[in-house]
Motif scaffolding. Structure first.
Motif, mmCIF file in Angstrom:
data_model
loop_
_atom_site.group_PDB
_atom_site.id
_atom_site.type_symbol
_atom_site.label_atom_id
_atom_site.label_comp_id
_atom_site.label_asym_id
_atom_site.label_seq_id
_atom_site.Cartn_x
_atom_site.Cartn_y
_atom_site.Cartn_z
ATOM 1 N N VAL A 1 4.071 7.366 -5.832
ATOM 2 C CA VAL A 1 2.970 8.061 -5.185
ATOM 3 C C VAL A 1 2.955 9.515 -5.639
ATOM 4 N N SER B 1 -12.061 8.597 -5.476
ATOM 5 C CA SER B 1 -10.690 8.896 -5.089
ATOM 6 C C SER B 1 -10.223 7.725 -4.245
ATOM 7 N N PRO C 1 -1.722 6.651 2.249
ATOM 8 C CA PRO C 1 -3.162 6.792 2.091
ATOM 9 C C PRO C 1 -3.643 8.207 1.775
ATOM 10 N N ASP C 2 -2.914 9.264 2.212
ATOM 11 C CA ASP C 2 -3.396 10.613 1.934
ATOM 12 C C ASP C 2 -3.090 11.054 0.504
ATOM 13 N N GLN C 3 -2.271 10.310 -0.214
ATOM 14 C CA GLN C 3 -2.047 10.552 -1.631
ATOM 15 C C GLN C 3 -3.087 9.739 -2.389
ATOM 16 N N ILE C 4 -3.866 10.378 -3.222
ATOM 17 C CA ILE C 4 -4.970 9.670 -3.850
ATOM 18 C C ILE C 4 -4.852 9.641 -5.367
ATOM 19 N N ASN D 1 -11.932 -1.035 -6.432
ATOM 20 C CA ASN D 1 -12.683 0.046 -5.794
ATOM 21 C C ASN D 1 -14.047 0.287 -6.434
ATOM 22 N N ALA E 1 -6.848 5.130 -2.675
ATOM 23 C CA ALA E 1 -5.445 5.054 -2.269
ATOM 24 C C ALA E 1 -4.681 4.219 -3.295
ATOM 25 N N GLU F 1 0.841 -1.197 0.000
ATOM 26 C CA GLU F 1 0.000 0.000 0.000
ATOM 27 C C GLU F 1 0.879 1.250 0.000
#
Length: 125
Positions: free
Chosen positions: A114, A40, A26-29, A56, A42, A23
Motif C-alpha cells: 500500500v 482514484s 481504503p484511504d491509500q489510493i 473500476n 482503492a 482489500e
C-alpha cells in the motif's frame, strides 16, 4: 526471479485466490489514467494493474492478458516500489530501457504493498 517467488510463498498457507480479494487500506489510493478516464481507486493486494483498471471501469486497452501483445503497457509515474518486480513476460516484451524508465505491462504488474501510486496507460499505438 527466485527471490520473488520465495517471498510470495513465504509461509502463507492461503491460496492465491484469497490473496487477490484482500482489500488494502481504503484511504491509500492508486491513480489510474486511461485514454479518457482517470480514477482514484482503492488498491487490492495481489491484483494486477489491468484487473484493477477493468474492475473500476478505466479505459485500459488489453487483448491477451499474457504479456505478449503489450496493449496494456503503462507508465508508472509514481510508486513503482509498491508493485511486483518485472517478470519474465515483461522482460521478454519490453526493452530494458523501457523498464528502467518505468514502463510496465498492466497484465503482469501486481499491487504488492500500500502506498501512493500513479499509473498512466501508455500503449505503443
Amino acid at each position: 526471479m527466485f527471490k520473488f517467488w520465495k517471498n510470495k510463498k513465504g509461509g502463507e498457507s492461503s491460496s492465491p485466490a484469497v490473496e487477490e480479494t484482500r482489500e488494502a487500506v481504503p484511504d491509500q489510493i492508486i491513480e489510474l489514467t486511461g485514454r479518457e478516464v482517470q480514477r482514484s481507486v482503492a488498491p487490492v493486494l495481489g491484483m494486477t494493474v489491468l484487473d484493477l483498471a477493468e474492475r473500476n471501469e478505466v479505459d485500459w486497452n488489453s487483448f491477451c492478458k499474457r504479456g505478449t501483445c503489450a496493449r496494456c503497457r503503462c507508465m508508472v509515474v509514481e510508486g513503482i516500489e509498491y508493485l511486483s518486480e518485472p517478470n519474465l513476460a515483461e522482460e521478454r516484451r519490453l526493452d530494458p530501457e523501457e523498464i528502467e524508465e518505468g514502463y510496465r505491462l498492466g497484465c503482469q504488474s501486481k499491487i504488492e504493498a500500500v502506498g501512493p501510486v500513479k499509473i498512466k496507460h501508455a500503449p505503443y499505438f
